[in-house]
Scaffold this active site. Structure first.
Site, PDB file in Angstrom:
ATOM      1  N   THR A  10     -14.899  41.557 -75.592  1.00  0.00           N
ATOM      2  CA  THR A  10     -14.752  41.938 -74.174  1.00  0.00           C
ATOM      3  C   THR A  10     -13.355  41.652 -73.634  1.00  0.00           C
ATOM      4  O   THR A  10     -12.959  42.222 -72.623  1.00  0.00           O
ATOM      5  CB  THR A  10     -15.777  41.185 -73.294  1.00  0.00           C
ATOM      6  OG1 THR A  10     -15.612  39.776 -73.477  1.00  0.00           O
ATOM      7  CG2 THR A  10     -17.206  41.590 -73.649  1.00  0.00           C
TER       8      THR A  10
ATOM      9  N   GLY B  37     -18.890  43.338 -79.678  1.00  0.00           N
ATOM     10  CA  GLY B  37     -19.057  42.388 -78.578  1.00  0.00           C
ATOM     11  C   GLY B  37     -17.754  41.900 -77.985  1.00  0.00           C
ATOM     12  O   GLY B  37     -17.768  41.066 -77.081  1.00  0.00           O
TER      13      GLY B  37
ATOM     14  N   HIS C   5      -8.580  36.321 -79.988  1.00  0.00           N
ATOM     15  CA  HIS C   5      -9.132  34.984 -79.754  1.00  0.00           C
ATOM     16  C   HIS C   5     -10.218  34.686 -80.762  1.00  0.00           C
ATOM     17  O   HIS C   5     -10.881  35.587 -81.276  1.00  0.00           O
ATOM     18  CB  HIS C   5      -9.687  34.851 -78.329  1.00  0.00           C
ATOM     19  CG  HIS C   5     -10.752  35.854 -77.993  1.00  0.00           C
ATOM     20  ND1 HIS C   5     -10.446  37.142 -77.613  1.00  0.00           N
ATOM     21  CD2 HIS C   5     -12.100  35.772 -77.980  1.00  0.00           C
ATOM     22  CE1 HIS C   5     -11.573  37.805 -77.377  1.00  0.00           C
ATOM     23  NE2 HIS C   5     -12.594  36.996 -77.607  1.00  0.00           N
TER      24      HIS C   5
ATOM     25  N   HIS D  59      -7.325  40.304 -76.105  1.00  0.00           N
ATOM     26  CA  HIS D  59      -6.208  39.412 -76.482  1.00  0.00           C
ATOM     27  C   HIS D  59      -6.813  38.592 -77.618  1.00  0.00           C
ATOM     28  O   HIS D  59      -7.822  37.913 -77.411  1.00  0.00           O
ATOM     29  CB  HIS D  59      -5.828  38.543 -75.279  1.00  0.00           C
ATOM     30  CG  HIS D  59      -4.746  37.518 -75.527  1.00  0.00           C
ATOM     31  ND1 HIS D  59      -3.691  37.338 -74.643  1.00  0.00           N
ATOM     32  CD2 HIS D  59      -4.574  36.598 -76.504  1.00  0.00           C
ATOM     33  CE1 HIS D  59      -2.920  36.347 -75.088  1.00  0.00           C
ATOM     34  NE2 HIS D  59      -3.435  35.880 -76.217  1.00  0.00           N
TER      35      HIS D  59
HETATM   36  P1  DGP Z   1     -15.369  38.183 -76.733  1.00  0.00           P
HETATM   37  O1  DGP Z   1     -16.712  38.661 -76.301  1.00  0.00           O
HETATM   38  O2  DGP Z   1     -15.325  37.854 -78.217  1.00  0.00           O
HETATM   39  O3  DGP Z   1     -14.255  39.116 -76.303  1.00  0.00           O
HETATM   40  O4  DGP Z   1     -15.155  36.798 -75.998  1.00  0.00           O
HETATM   41  C1  DGP Z   1     -14.571  36.657 -74.747  1.00  0.00           C
HETATM   42  C2  DGP Z   1     -14.980  35.323 -74.229  1.00  0.00           C
HETATM   43  O5  DGP Z   1     -14.098  34.961 -73.185  1.00  0.00           O
HETATM   44  C3  DGP Z   1     -16.387  35.284 -73.635  1.00  0.00           C
HETATM   45  O6  DGP Z   1     -17.199  34.378 -74.394  1.00  0.00           O
HETATM   46  C4  DGP Z   1     -16.201  34.786 -72.222  1.00  0.00           C
HETATM   47  C5  DGP Z   1     -14.794  34.249 -72.225  1.00  0.00           C
HETATM   48  N1  DGP Z   1     -14.076  34.440 -70.986  1.00  0.00           N
HETATM   49  C6  DGP Z   1     -13.869  35.600 -70.333  1.00  0.00           C
HETATM   50  N2  DGP Z   1     -13.122  35.407 -69.231  1.00  0.00           N
HETATM   51  C7  DGP Z   1     -12.844  34.067 -69.211  1.00  0.00           C
HETATM   52  C8  DGP Z   1     -12.100  33.248 -68.312  1.00  0.00           C
HETATM   53  O7  DGP Z   1     -11.521  33.678 -67.320  1.00  0.00           O
HETATM   54  N3  DGP Z   1     -12.033  31.923 -68.619  1.00  0.00           N
HETATM   55  C9  DGP Z   1     -12.637  31.395 -69.721  1.00  0.00           C
HETATM   56  N4  DGP Z   1     -12.505  30.090 -69.901  1.00  0.00           N
HETATM   57  N5  DGP Z   1     -13.341  32.145 -70.588  1.00  0.00           N
HETATM   58  C10 DGP Z   1     -13.436  33.468 -70.325  1.00  0.00           C
END
Ligand code: DGP
Length: 128
Positions: free
Chosen positions: A96, A94, A101, A99
């Site tokens: 996406t 999952g 996190h 980087h």
């Molecule tokens: P993952 O699926 O584990 O890679 O989580 C990525 C998360 O990042 C997802 O829950 C949505 C969040 N996300 C993606 N783009 C942005 C953004 O531009 N700003 C913020 N605040 N969250 C973002």
């Protein structure tokens, strides 16, 4: 900073975000697509690794700093020590954004209404 990385863009201030806390090497902001009443992302300011699979013992100090900041955010958000920290590693899990996190999720209250299966917040994989 890695070219085209949305989270590097957030750290640089080029991409808007709701930053709620930071420490020397870590920044925390609200997830754009919250999967829990409290859903905060914690990231290293530097593009240290793309995913958790690349973490090594040498990253221990950074991870300690990150989890300490997570705990202080949980306190500030009134979670009283009750929360989940989730990391997705690899697109098949999952992930996406590539980087590193960590998702800090909580705020379900003390009613027992928290998701009973690990990953319900982001996809749903039964724990047992
Ligand atoms: P993952 O699926 O584990 O890679 O989580 C990525 C998360 O990042 C997802 O829950 C949505 C969040 N996300 C993606 N783009 C942005 C953004 O531009 N700003 C913020 N605040 N969250 C973002």
């Amino acid at each position: 900073m890695q070219e085209g990385c949305i989270f590097c863009g957030i750290v640089a201030g080029d991409v808007p975000s709701t930053t709620i806390a930071e420490s020397e090497n870590v920044v925390a902001f609200r997830d754009i697509n919250p999967a829990a009443p409290v859903h905060v992302l914690l990231i290293p300011k530097a593009h240290v690794v793309s995913s958790a699979a690349e973490l090594r013992a040498g990253h221990g100090e950074l991870l300690g700093e990150l989890f300490e900041l997570a705990a202080s955010i949980a306190d500030a958000e009134g979670l009283e020590g009750t929360y989940r920290v989730i990391v997705n590693s690899g697109s098949g899990s999952g992930q996406t954004v590539f980087h590193l996190h960590f998702h800090l999720l909580g705020g379900w209250g003390r009613s027992g209404s928290f998701p009973k299966t690990l990953g319900d917040e982001t996809g749903g994989v039964p724990v047992n």
